[in-house]
Design an enzyme around this catalytic site. Structure first.
Site, PDB file in Angstrom:
ATOM      1  N   HIS A   7       7.237 -48.039  -8.005  1.00  0.00           N
ATOM      2  CA  HIS A   7       7.803 -49.053  -7.097  1.00  0.00           C
ATOM      3  C   HIS A   7       6.781 -49.594  -6.084  1.00  0.00           C
ATOM      4  O   HIS A   7       6.953 -49.550  -4.876  1.00  0.00           O
ATOM      5  CB  HIS A   7       9.100 -48.597  -6.434  1.00  0.00           C
ATOM      6  CG  HIS A   7       9.080 -47.345  -5.593  1.00  0.00           C
ATOM      7  ND1 HIS A   7       8.148 -47.093  -4.632  1.00  0.00           N
ATOM      8  CD2 HIS A   7       9.931 -46.295  -5.570  1.00  0.00           C
ATOM      9  CE1 HIS A   7       8.420 -45.954  -4.036  1.00  0.00           C
ATOM     10  NE2 HIS A   7       9.483 -45.437  -4.605  1.00  0.00           N
TER      11      HIS A   7
ATOM     12  N   HIS B 149      17.041 -34.203  -3.917  1.00  0.00           N
ATOM     13  CA  HIS B 149      16.710 -35.562  -3.471  1.00  0.00           C
ATOM     14  C   HIS B 149      17.368 -36.555  -4.426  1.00  0.00           C
ATOM     15  O   HIS B 149      17.322 -36.373  -5.645  1.00  0.00           O
ATOM     16  CB  HIS B 149      15.182 -35.703  -3.487  1.00  0.00           C
ATOM     17  CG  HIS B 149      14.650 -37.035  -3.100  1.00  0.00           C
ATOM     18  ND1 HIS B 149      15.290 -37.901  -2.247  1.00  0.00           N
ATOM     19  CD2 HIS B 149      13.479 -37.650  -3.440  1.00  0.00           C
ATOM     20  CE1 HIS B 149      14.546 -38.993  -2.092  1.00  0.00           C
ATOM     21  NE2 HIS B 149      13.447 -38.867  -2.809  1.00  0.00           N
TER      22      HIS B 149
ATOM     23  N   GLU C 168      16.644 -39.758  -5.015  1.00  0.00           N
ATOM     24  CA  GLU C 168      15.900 -40.866  -5.628  1.00  0.00           C
ATOM     25  C   GLU C 168      15.871 -40.673  -7.146  1.00  0.00           C
ATOM     26  O   GLU C 168      15.806 -39.560  -7.668  1.00  0.00           O
ATOM     27  CB  GLU C 168      14.469 -40.969  -5.046  1.00  0.00           C
ATOM     28  CG  GLU C 168      13.846 -42.301  -5.398  1.00  0.00           C
ATOM     29  CD  GLU C 168      12.628 -42.684  -4.545  1.00  0.00           C
ATOM     30  OE1 GLU C 168      12.143 -41.868  -3.746  1.00  0.00           O
ATOM     31  OE2 GLU C 168      12.158 -43.835  -4.707  1.00  0.00           O
TER      32      GLU C 168
ATOM     33  N   ASP D 128      13.893 -40.853  -9.602  1.00  0.00           N
ATOM     34  CA  ASP D 128      12.913 -40.103 -10.397  1.00  0.00           C
ATOM     35  C   ASP D 128      13.290 -38.621 -10.488  1.00  0.00           C
ATOM     36  O   ASP D 128      12.737 -37.889 -11.307  1.00  0.00           O
ATOM     37  CB  ASP D 128      11.485 -40.291  -9.861  1.00  0.00           C
ATOM     38  CG  ASP D 128      11.349 -40.067  -8.371  1.00  0.00           C
ATOM     39  OD1 ASP D 128      12.318 -40.291  -7.641  1.00  0.00           O
ATOM     40  OD2 ASP D 128      10.260 -39.667  -7.935  1.00  0.00           O
TER      41      ASP D 128
ATOM     42  N   HIS E 187      11.480 -37.806   2.299  1.00  0.00           N
ATOM     43  CA  HIS E 187      11.317 -39.087   2.938  1.00  0.00           C
ATOM     44  C   HIS E 187      12.586 -39.945   2.886  1.00  0.00           C
ATOM     45  O   HIS E 187      12.545 -41.125   3.289  1.00  0.00           O
ATOM     46  CB  HIS E 187      10.148 -39.843   2.275  1.00  0.00           C
ATOM     47  CG  HIS E 187      10.429 -40.261   0.838  1.00  0.00           C
ATOM     48  ND1 HIS E 187      10.451 -41.584   0.461  1.00  0.00           N
ATOM     49  CD2 HIS E 187      10.747 -39.557  -0.262  1.00  0.00           C
ATOM     50  CE1 HIS E 187      10.726 -41.671  -0.832  1.00  0.00           C
ATOM     51  NE2 HIS E 187      10.915 -40.451  -1.294  1.00  0.00           N
TER      52      HIS E 187
ATOM     53  N   ASP F 225       9.814 -34.005  -3.026  1.00  0.00           N
ATOM     54  CA  ASP F 225       8.658 -34.901  -2.842  1.00  0.00           C
ATOM     55  C   ASP F 225       7.615 -34.327  -1.876  1.00  0.00           C
ATOM     56  O   ASP F 225       6.411 -34.589  -2.013  1.00  0.00           O
ATOM     57  CB  ASP F 225       9.123 -36.251  -2.277  1.00  0.00           C
ATOM     58  CG  ASP F 225       9.740 -37.158  -3.330  1.00  0.00           C
ATOM     59  OD1 ASP F 225       9.460 -36.961  -4.523  1.00  0.00           O
ATOM     60  OD2 ASP F 225      10.497 -38.063  -2.957  1.00  0.00           O
TER      61      ASP F 225
ATOM     62  N   TYR G  24      -0.589 -39.923  -1.600  1.00  0.00           N
ATOM     63  CA  TYR G  24       0.860 -39.728  -1.622  1.00  0.00           C
ATOM     64  C   TYR G  24       1.415 -39.722  -0.194  1.00  0.00           C
ATOM     65  O   TYR G  24       2.421 -40.368   0.112  1.00  0.00           O
ATOM     66  CB  TYR G  24       1.202 -38.413  -2.333  1.00  0.00           C
ATOM     67  CG  TYR G  24       2.675 -38.290  -2.642  1.00  0.00           C
ATOM     68  CD1 TYR G  24       3.205 -38.834  -3.803  1.00  0.00           C
ATOM     69  CD2 TYR G  24       3.534 -37.669  -1.757  1.00  0.00           C
ATOM     70  CE1 TYR G  24       4.554 -38.752  -4.071  1.00  0.00           C
ATOM     71  CE2 TYR G  24       4.886 -37.581  -2.014  1.00  0.00           C
ATOM     72  CZ  TYR G  24       5.387 -38.115  -3.181  1.00  0.00           C
ATOM     73  OH  TYR G  24       6.732 -38.042  -3.440  1.00  0.00           O
TER      74      TYR G  24
ATOM     75  N   HIS H 123       6.377 -33.434  -7.804  1.00  0.00           N
ATOM     76  CA  HIS H 123       5.326 -34.272  -8.397  1.00  0.00           C
ATOM     77  C   HIS H 123       4.008 -33.503  -8.330  1.00  0.00           C
ATOM     78  O   HIS H 123       3.730 -32.828  -7.332  1.00  0.00           O
ATOM     79  CB  HIS H 123       5.139 -35.584  -7.629  1.00  0.00           C
ATOM     80  CG  HIS H 123       6.330 -36.491  -7.651  1.00  0.00           C
ATOM     81  ND1 HIS H 123       6.787 -37.092  -8.803  1.00  0.00           N
ATOM     82  CD2 HIS H 123       7.139 -36.928  -6.659  1.00  0.00           C
ATOM     83  CE1 HIS H 123       7.829 -37.851  -8.514  1.00  0.00           C
ATOM     84  NE2 HIS H 123       8.078 -37.764  -7.231  1.00  0.00           N
TER      85      HIS H 123
HETATM   86 FE1  FEO Z   1      11.461 -39.904  -3.378  1.00  0.00          FE
HETATM   87 FE2  FEO Z   1       9.882 -38.530  -6.092  1.00  0.00          FE
HETATM   88  O1  FEO Z   1      11.186 -39.500  -5.166  1.00  0.00           O
END
Ligand code: FEO
Length: 397
Positions: free
Chosen positions: A24, A78, A80, A82, A144, A163, A191, A224
C-alpha cells in the site's frame, strides 16, 4: 510445504511473499513474509493468519504438523488484511471453538470481514488457559492500528508482536542470527519509518510499560520478517532509538525538476552542506520512492525541499512525497524550500508553508530562481546549504 519448529511446542506456519514490491504505497524492495504461529498446546492455538491469497500456504504448513480441525483457538492480534485476510476461511475450515481479538480488534474485524462467527474481546492482562500453557495479552493501541495487540505465551516464553518489531523482508532464514545484519538493519529502519513513525511517543510509553511488566521473552516473534532469538532486545533498543528521533548532522534534500534548474539548485545546496561537513542525501523524486525518502529522514536533522512550478502549482511528485512525509510526522527537523519558476513563484513559497505545517523549523525564506539559476543564484543556494549546516550543528551540539 512444511511448518518450521521455533520452540518445543510452537511452529511457524506463515507464508513468504517473495515478489511483493508495493505494500500500500511502501516500496518493499525485498518482499515480505506474513508470519502465523501454531501452538501445539492441549488446546491447539493459531496466532494470526496471513494475507488471503496465501491461505493455501498456511494451510499446508499447518497440515504438516496437525489436523487443522483440531485447532481450538485463533488469536487475531491485528485486523489489517495482511494478517486477517485469511481469518474467515480459517474459521470456516477449522471450526475453532473461540476466536479472540482486542476490543478494538473485534470492532475492526467485524467492519472488515462481516463475519458470521463470534469474536471475543480480550484486554491487557487477560489470560487464556491453553491447558499445557497460557497466553496473556497486552493491547498496543496505535502500534500501529487501534486494534494492535501482543500475545505472550508464558511457558515457552514467546512474545508474539504482530507488526511491532517486524520488517518487510522475504527470507527463508527464520531467525535473526541467520540473516545479514546490514540488510535487516536497513529494513527494520525502513519499516519503522514507514509504519510506526507517527506513533513514536506511544512507542516510548509502550516500551516503558513492557519493561515494567518484566517480560524477558526468549523469542520475539513478529508477523513480518524473521524471529528474534539471538538478542531479542536488540530490536527493542532500536525502537527506543528510532522513537527518540534524535537529530543528527545529516540533511535530506528532496526535489524534482522539469528542465534541470531545480536540480542545479539542489546540487549547489548539497555542496554548501558538504563544504560545512554535513552528511547529505540528495533525492530526486524522478527516481526515488517516497518510502525511501522517509527512511532517510528518520534520524536526519534537516529537510530541504525543492520544486519547479507546473500549472501554478508545485510539481505532482513533490505533492505526493510531502503528503506522505506529513502523514508520518517526523520530528526535530529544521529546513527550507527552494525551486525554479517561470512567471509565478508563489508555489515555491507554498513549500515553506507546507514545511511549517509539518512542524519543521524554517531557517530561511525559500530560495527562488526565475527560470535557469545564474552563478549568483547558485551561490545563494550554496550559502543556504552552509546556513542549514551551521544551524544543524548548533542544534545538535
Ligand atoms: Fe498493519 Fe502487517 O499489517
Amino acid at each position: 510445504m512444511q511448518a518450521i519448529q521455533i520452540s518445543p511446542n510452537v511452529y511457524w506456519v506463515g507464508a513468504i511473499d517473495w515478489n511483493l514490491r508495493d505494500f500500500h504505497g511502501y516500496a518493499t524492495h525485498r518482499g515480505t513474509t506474513y508470519n502465523a504461529y501454531l501452538i501445539l498446546a492441549d488446546k491447539p492455538t493459531l496466532v494470526d493468519t496471513v494475507k488471503k491469497e496465501f491461505y493455501p500456504q498456511m494451510l499446508e504448513r499447518i497440515q504438516s504438523v496437525l489436523d487443522p480441525k483440531k485447532i481450538e483457538i485463533i488469536i487475531s492480534n491485528h485486523a489489517e488484511m495482511d494478517h486477517s485476510g485469511a481469518l474467515s476461511q480459517a474459521v470456516a475450515d477449522f471450526s475453532p471453538s473461540q476466536v479472540y481479538a482486542s476490543v478494538m480488534g473485534v470492532k475492526n474485524l467485524v467492519a472488515q470481514l462481516h463475519p458470521s462467527f463470534e469474536i471475543k474481546p480480550v484486554k491487557t492482562g487477560d489470560k487464556i488457559d491453553l491447558g499445557s500453557d497460557t497466553l496473556s495479552f497486552v493491547e498496543a493501541r496505535m502500534l500501529h492500528w487501534p486494534d494492535s495487540m501482543l500475545a505472550y505465551l508464558e511457558k515457552e516464553n514467546i512474545l508474539f508482536t504482530n507488526d511491532v518489531f517486524g520488517m518487510h523482508l522475504a527470507t527463508s532464514k527464520l531467525f535473526d542470527d541467520e540473516n545479514d545484519e546490514s540488510i535487516w538493519l536497513e529494513e527494520a529502519r525502513k519499516y519503522y519509518a514507514n509504519i510506526i513513525l507517527p506513533y513514536s511517543d506511544i512507542v516510548t510509553r509502550f516500551l516503558g510499560q513492557v519493561q515494567q511488566m518484566g517480560l524477558t521473552p526468549q523469542l520475539i516473534a513478529p508477523d513480518h520478517g524473521f524471529i528474534w532469538r539471538k538478542d531479542p532486545f536488540k530490536i527493542v533498543e532500536l525502537y527506543a532509538q528510532f522513537a527518540a528521533q534524535k537529530p543528527t548532522d545529516k540533511a535530506v534534500i528532496v526535489y524534482d525538476t522539469m528542465w534541470g534548474s531545480t536540480e542545479k539548485m539542489a546540487c549547489a545546496l548539497a555542496d554548501g552542506l558538504r563544504q560545512n561537513g554535513t552528511e547529505v542525501k540528495q533525492l530526486s523524486m524522478h527516481v526515488c520512492h517516497r518510502s525511501d525518502v522517509i527512511t532517510e529522514l528518520l534520524g536526519a536533522g534537516a529537510l530541504l525541499v525543492g520544486t519547479p512550478v507546473l500549472n501554478s502549482n508545485i510539481f505532482p511528485a513533490m505533492a505526493d512525497v510531502l503528503c506522505y512525509i506529513k502523514g508520518l510526522k517526523p520530528k526535530n527537523l529544521i529546513g527550507a524550500a527552494f525551486g525554479s519558476y517561470g512567471w509565478n513563484g508563489a508555489p515555491v513559497d507554498s513549500l515553506t508553508k507546507l514545511l511549517e505545517e509539518m512542524g519543521v523549523e524554517i531557517v530561511s525564506p525559500a530560495v527562488k530562481s526565475l527560470f535557469v539559476p545564474d552563478e549568483a543564484k547558485l551561490q545563494e543556494c550554496e550559502n543556504l546549504g552552509k546556513l542549514v549546516s551551521q544551524k544543524l550543528k548548533e542544534k545538535i551540539s
